[in-house]
Design a protein around this motif. Structure first.
Motif, PDB file in Angstrom:
ATOM      1  N   LEU A  89      69.964   0.839  -1.423  1.00 41.18           N
ATOM      2  CA  LEU A  89      70.990   0.894  -2.227  1.00 41.18           C
ATOM      3  C   LEU A  89      72.299   1.717  -1.950  1.00 41.18           C
ATOM      4  CD1 LEU A  89      71.570   0.220  -5.378  1.00 41.18           C
ATOM      5  CD2 LEU A  89      70.678   2.394  -6.056  1.00 41.18           C
ATOM      6  N   HIS A  90      73.329   1.064  -1.840  1.00 40.10           N
ATOM      7  CA  HIS A  90      74.594   1.752  -1.577  1.00 40.10           C
ATOM      8  C   HIS A  90      75.334   2.130  -2.962  1.00 40.10           C
ATOM      9  CE1 HIS A  90      74.267   0.275   2.685  1.00 40.10           C
ATOM     10  NE2 HIS A  90      73.652  -0.758   1.980  1.00 40.10           N
ATOM     11  N   ILE A  91      75.421   3.568  -2.893  1.00 39.24           N
ATOM     12  CA  ILE A  91      76.157   3.958  -4.242  1.00 39.24           C
ATOM     13  C   ILE A  91      77.661   4.531  -4.241  1.00 39.24           C
ATOM     14  CG2 ILE A  91      73.696   4.353  -5.377  1.00 39.24           C
ATOM     15  CD1 ILE A  91      74.061   7.272  -4.728  1.00 39.24           C
ATOM     16  N   GLY A  92      78.336   4.802  -5.269  1.00 42.55           N
ATOM     17  CA  GLY A  92      79.382   5.316  -5.123  1.00 42.55           C
ATOM     18  C   GLY A  92      79.997   5.791  -6.634  1.00 42.55           C
ATOM     19  N   ARG A  93      81.072   6.437  -6.472  1.00 42.96           N
ATOM     20  CA  ARG A  93      81.753   6.925  -7.900  1.00 42.96           C
ATOM     21  C   ARG A  93      82.892   5.973  -7.933  1.00 42.96           C
ATOM     22  NH1 ARG A  93      80.877  13.196  -6.268  1.00 42.96           N
ATOM     23  NH2 ARG A  93      81.460  12.408  -4.494  1.00 42.96           N
ATOM     24  N   THR A  94      83.607   6.307  -8.841  1.00 48.39           N
ATOM     25  CA  THR A  94      85.023   5.641  -8.993  1.00 48.39           C
ATOM     26  C   THR A  94      85.837   5.342  -8.009  1.00 48.39           C
ATOM     27  OG1 THR A  94      84.717   5.847 -11.640  1.00 48.39           O
ATOM     28  CG2 THR A  94      86.903   5.130 -10.734  1.00 48.39           C
ATOM     29  N   GLU A  95      85.910   6.796  -7.531  1.00 47.88           N
ATOM     30  CA  GLU A  95      86.938   6.845  -6.287  1.00 47.88           C
ATOM     31  C   GLU A  95      86.495   6.129  -5.158  1.00 47.88           C
ATOM     32  OE1 GLU A  95      84.883  10.939  -6.407  1.00 47.88           O
ATOM     33  OE2 GLU A  95      85.348   9.384  -7.864  1.00 47.88           O
ATOM     34  N   ASP A  96      85.188   5.506  -4.864  1.00 42.88           N
ATOM     35  CA  ASP A  96      84.820   4.789  -3.973  1.00 42.88           C
ATOM     36  C   ASP A  96      84.788   3.219  -4.019  1.00 42.88           C
ATOM     37  OD1 ASP A  96      83.649   7.071  -2.537  1.00 42.88           O
ATOM     38  OD2 ASP A  96      82.100   7.147  -3.839  1.00 42.88           O
ATOM     39  N   GLU A  97      85.534   2.819  -5.246  1.00 45.34           N
ATOM     40  CA  GLU A  97      85.604   1.670  -5.436  1.00 45.34           C
ATOM     41  C   GLU A  97      86.334   0.641  -4.094  1.00 45.34           C
ATOM     42  OE1 GLU A  97      86.780  -0.480  -8.920  1.00 45.34           O
ATOM     43  OE2 GLU A  97      86.477   1.262 -10.087  1.00 45.34           O
ATOM     44  N   ALA A  98      87.219   1.222  -3.460  1.00 45.01           N
ATOM     45  CA  ALA A  98      87.831   0.478  -2.170  1.00 45.01           C
ATOM     46  C   ALA A  98      87.109   0.609  -1.278  1.00 45.01           C
ATOM     47  CB  ALA A  98      89.116   1.323  -1.838  1.00 45.01           C
ATOM     48  N   PHE A 121      83.428  -2.758   1.853  1.00 46.12           N
ATOM     49  CA  PHE A 121      81.876  -3.084   2.474  1.00 46.12           C
ATOM     50  C   PHE A 121      81.393  -4.388   2.076  1.00 46.12           C
ATOM     51  CE2 PHE A 121      77.221  -2.528   1.171  1.00 46.12           C
ATOM     52  CZ  PHE A 121      76.829  -2.489   2.584  1.00 46.12           C
ATOM     53  N   LEU A 122      81.675  -4.841   0.903  1.00 44.72           N
ATOM     54  CA  LEU A 122      81.246  -6.231   0.539  1.00 44.72           C
ATOM     55  C   LEU A 122      82.026  -7.395   1.464  1.00 44.72           C
ATOM     56  CD1 LEU A 122      80.792  -5.879  -3.188  1.00 44.72           C
ATOM     57  CD2 LEU A 122      79.156  -6.167  -1.909  1.00 44.72           C
ATOM     58  N   SER A 123      83.388  -7.142   1.449  1.00 44.66           N
ATOM     59  CA  SER A 123      84.039  -8.097   2.327  1.00 44.66           C
ATOM     60  C   SER A 123      83.852  -8.261   3.824  1.00 44.66           C
ATOM     61  CB  SER A 123      85.690  -7.637   2.113  1.00 44.66           C
ATOM     62  OG  SER A 123      86.015  -6.645   2.933  1.00 44.66           O
ATOM     63  N   GLU A 124      83.225  -7.000   4.278  1.00 39.99           N
ATOM     64  CA  GLU A 124      83.020  -7.099   5.978  1.00 39.99           C
ATOM     65  C   GLU A 124      82.009  -8.205   6.096  1.00 39.99           C
ATOM     66  OE1 GLU A 124      84.034  -2.817   7.886  1.00 39.99           O
ATOM     67  OE2 GLU A 124      82.494  -2.942   6.612  1.00 39.99           O
ATOM     68  N   PHE A 125      80.837  -8.000   5.167  1.00 41.25           N
ATOM     69  CA  PHE A 125      79.564  -8.896   5.186  1.00 41.25           C
ATOM     70  C   PHE A 125      79.529 -10.330   4.379  1.00 41.25           C
ATOM     71  CE2 PHE A 125      78.573  -4.685   6.485  1.00 41.25           C
ATOM     72  CZ  PHE A 125      77.926  -4.822   7.739  1.00 41.25           C
ATOM     73  N   GLY A 140      80.721   6.232   0.665  1.00 39.32           N
ATOM     74  CA  GLY A 140      81.735   7.054   1.306  1.00 39.32           C
ATOM     75  C   GLY A 140      81.208   7.690   2.542  1.00 39.32           C
ATOM     76  N   GLY A 141      79.986   7.501   2.834  1.00 36.10           N
ATOM     77  CA  GLY A 141      79.507   7.829   4.208  1.00 36.10           C
ATOM     78  C   GLY A 141      79.154   9.337   4.193  1.00 36.10           C
ATOM     79  N   ARG A 142      78.768   9.862   3.147  1.00 36.90           N
ATOM     80  CA  ARG A 142      78.230  11.418   3.166  1.00 36.90           C
ATOM     81  C   ARG A 142      76.894  11.828   3.020  1.00 36.90           C
ATOM     82  NH1 ARG A 142      83.089  11.081  -1.520  1.00 36.90           N
ATOM     83  NH2 ARG A 142      81.511   9.322  -1.920  1.00 36.90           N
ATOM     84  N   PHE A 143      76.179  10.897   2.745  1.00 38.89           N
ATOM     85  CA  PHE A 143      74.694  11.226   2.991  1.00 38.89           C
ATOM     86  C   PHE A 143      73.908   9.991   2.973  1.00 38.89           C
ATOM     87  CE2 PHE A 143      76.075  10.894  -1.410  1.00 38.89           C
ATOM     88  CZ  PHE A 143      75.166  10.073  -2.049  1.00 38.89           C
ATOM     89  N   TYR A 144      72.743  10.153   3.261  1.00 37.87           N
ATOM     90  CA  TYR A 144      71.835   8.876   2.860  1.00 37.87           C
ATOM     91  C   TYR A 144      70.122   9.821   2.763  1.00 37.87           C
ATOM     92  CZ  TYR A 144      70.854   8.760   8.134  1.00 37.87           C
ATOM     93  OH  TYR A 144      70.366   8.992   9.338  1.00 37.87           O
ATOM     94  N   PHE A 145      69.636   9.278   1.960  1.00 44.90           N
ATOM     95  CA  PHE A 145      68.181   9.655   1.828  1.00 44.90           C
ATOM     96  C   PHE A 145      67.100   8.530   1.626  1.00 44.90           C
ATOM     97  CE2 PHE A 145      70.166  10.328  -2.118  1.00 44.90           C
ATOM     98  CZ  PHE A 145      69.148  10.038  -3.225  1.00 44.90           C
ATOM     99  N   LYS A 146      65.861   8.644   1.956  1.00 46.94           N
ATOM    100  CA  LYS A 146      64.855   7.695   1.665  1.00 46.94           C
ATOM    101  C   LYS A 146      63.342   8.261   1.358  1.00 46.94           C
ATOM    102  CE  LYS A 146      63.653   6.742   6.639  1.00 46.94           C
ATOM    103  NZ  LYS A 146      62.062   6.660   6.653  1.00 46.94           N
ATOM    104  N   PRO A 147      62.645   7.721   0.673  1.00 43.81           N
ATOM    105  CA  PRO A 147      61.459   8.041   0.354  1.00 43.81           C
ATOM    106  C   PRO A 147      60.227   7.894   1.444  1.00 43.81           C
ATOM    107  CG  PRO A 147      61.737   5.832  -0.728  1.00 43.81           C
ATOM    108  CD  PRO A 147      63.116   6.243   0.098  1.00 43.81           C
TER     109      PRO A 147
END
Length: 361
Positions: free
Chosen positions: A82-91, A96-100, A234-241
C-alpha cells in the motif's frame, strides 16, 4: 593454477550466485568470494520483499519477468503493498500511477484507512499494489548456489580479489586464496565492482554505494495479520509486517559511503521511528534489532550487464541498487545470453537489454 576456467565470477552474492546457476554446465565456472561465506553484504541484509514498482519503470520488466520463476521455486509469499500519502503528495501519486499506466502492473486507488488500523487522519491517499510479495532471500540464494555447484561450478571463499592480468586470451587472477586462470572475468562484486575493475586496468563506471538502514520493532498494538507492506509515496519510509507481530522499518535513507561492512547510525533509526509515529498511533515498545546494508547504483540508477566496451574478456554484472534480489532470476538469464552469446530464454526475450549495457557510459 594449471586449470583454466571459462568464466570466473567475482562475488558470490545474489548476482554472482544466480548467474552461476543460470549458466549451468555449459561452461566451466569459478566463483570467487571475498568473505568466508557468500551473501554477507547486500544479499544478507535485504528488506526481503518483491515489488514490481520498486526501482521504477525501467526495472519493472526485470522484476515482472522474475515473478513466475520465483513463484515456481516457492520463494514468494502473499504480502501486498500500500503506497500512502497526504494531500501534498497528490502530484507524486499521479506521477507514480502514470509511470506504470502502460505496464502489466495493476495499481488501484484505495482508502488507506481500510488497510492500516490506527492510521492518522491526514494520510488520505492510497494506491494498492496487490502483487507485492515476501521473498525468501536466504532460500533463493542457497538454491542458486546449490544449483551452480551441481552443475560443476567451483566456489572459493575468503578469496579477496587483488588483481588480474591477461595474456593470450586468459586472465591470471590473484586473490587472497591464491591464483586462478579464466578466459572471462565477470564483475559481480557489488559495492566493490568499480574497485575490481580498476585493479585490472578497466575504466570504472562511476558506481556509488549507499547505506540503507533497517530496524525491527515491537509495537503496541502489534502489526495485525494480513497488513500489507506500507510505502510512502514521498519516499520517506517503508515498513512491513513480520512474524510475531513485529515490523521491519526503514527511513528509506541513501547515505553515500565507501564500500564497507555497513552499520546503522542511531540517528537514522531515530528518524525512521519519528516518521513511523507520524503515520500511525501505535506505540514503539522496543527496537529489537537494527542493521544496515549497501545498495550500489550507476549514475542513471540502472544495472549494468554486458562486456566492457574497451577491455576484452571483462563482463559487468553490477549496479543492481536495491532491486538486485527481486530481479535476480531474469537478470541472470539475460546476463547468461550476453556472456555466452546465445539466444535469451523466452521468459526474458522481450526485455530490451541494451538499456543496461556498459557501453552507455
Amino acid at each position: 593454477m594449471t586449470r583454466v576456467y571459462d568464466v570466473a565470477i567475482v562475488g558470490a552474492g545474489m548476482a554472482g550466485a544466480s548467474l552461476a546457476a543460470a549458466i549451468g554446465s555449459r561452461v566451466r565456472v569459478l566463483v570467487l568470494e571475498a568473505e568466508d561465506a557468500p551473501g554477507y553484504h547486500a544479499t544478507g541484509r535485504s528488506a526481503a520483499f518483491w515489488s514490481e514498482t520498486y526501482g521504477g519503470p525501467d526495472i519493472q520488466p526485470l522484476t515482472t519477468a522474475s515473478g513466475p520463476l520465483l513463484r515456481a521455486g516457492g520463494h514468494l509469499a502473499p504480502l501486498g503493498s500500500l503506497h500512502i500519502g497526504r494531500t501534498e503528495d497528490e502530484a507524486a501519486m499521479d506521477l507514480f500511477l502514470s509511470e506504470f499506466a502502460d505496464s502489466e502492473v495493476r495499481l488501484d486507488r484505495v482508502d488507506p484507512a481500510a488497510f492500516v488500523p490506527g492510521l492518522r487522519s491526514e494520510w488520505t491517499l492510497g494506491v494498492q499494489e496487490a502483487s507485492c510479495a515476501y521473498i525468501d532471500v536466504a532460500a533463493l540464494h542457497a538454491e542458486s548456489i546449490a544449483i551452480a555447484r551441481r552443475s560443476g561450478a567451483v566456489f572459493v571463499t575468503d578469496a579477496a580479489f587483488a588483481g588480474a592480468g591477461r595474456a593470450d586470451g586468459v586472465w591470471t587472477i590473484e586473490t587472497k586464496a591464491g591464483a586462478f586462470r579464466a578466459r572471462t572475468i565477470v564483475n559481480a562484486a557489488g559495492a566493490w565492482a568499480d574497485a575490481v575493475a580498476a585493479r585490472v586496468g578497466v575504466r570504472p563506471l562511476g558506481l556509488q554505494a549507499y547505506r540503507r538502514t533497517m530496524a525491527q520493532l515491537r509495537t503496541d498494538p502489534g502489526a495485525p495479520e494480513g497488513m500489507p507492506h506500507i510505502a510512502d509515496l514521498g519516499g520517506r519510509f517503508y515498513f512491513k509486517p513480520e512474524p510475531g507481530g513485529r515490523l521491519w522499518l526503514s527511513p528509506h535513507d541513501e547515505t553515500p559511503t565507501e564500500p564497507c561492512d555497513a552499520a546503522p547510525e542511531e540517528i537514522d533509526v531515530a528518524i525512521a521511528i519519528a516518521r513511523f509515529e507520524q503515520v500511525v498511533d501505535w506505540r514503539v515498545a522496543a527496537v529489537e534489532r537494527r542493521w544496515a546494508g549497501l545498495r550500489t547504483f550507476a549514475s542513471d540508477r540502472l544495472p549494468i550487464y554486458g562486456f566492457d566496451r574497451d577491455v576484452p574478456g571483462f563482463f559487468w554484472c553490477a549496479g543492481q541498487g536495491g532491486f538486485g534480489i527481486q530481479t535476480a532470476p531474469a537478470a541472470a538469464l539475460l546476463a547468461t545470453s550476453l556472456l555466452l552469446g546465445i539466444n535469451p530464454d523466452p521468459s526474458v526475450a522481450a526485455i530490451d537489454v541494451a538499456r543496461y549495457s556498459p557501453a552507455r557510459f
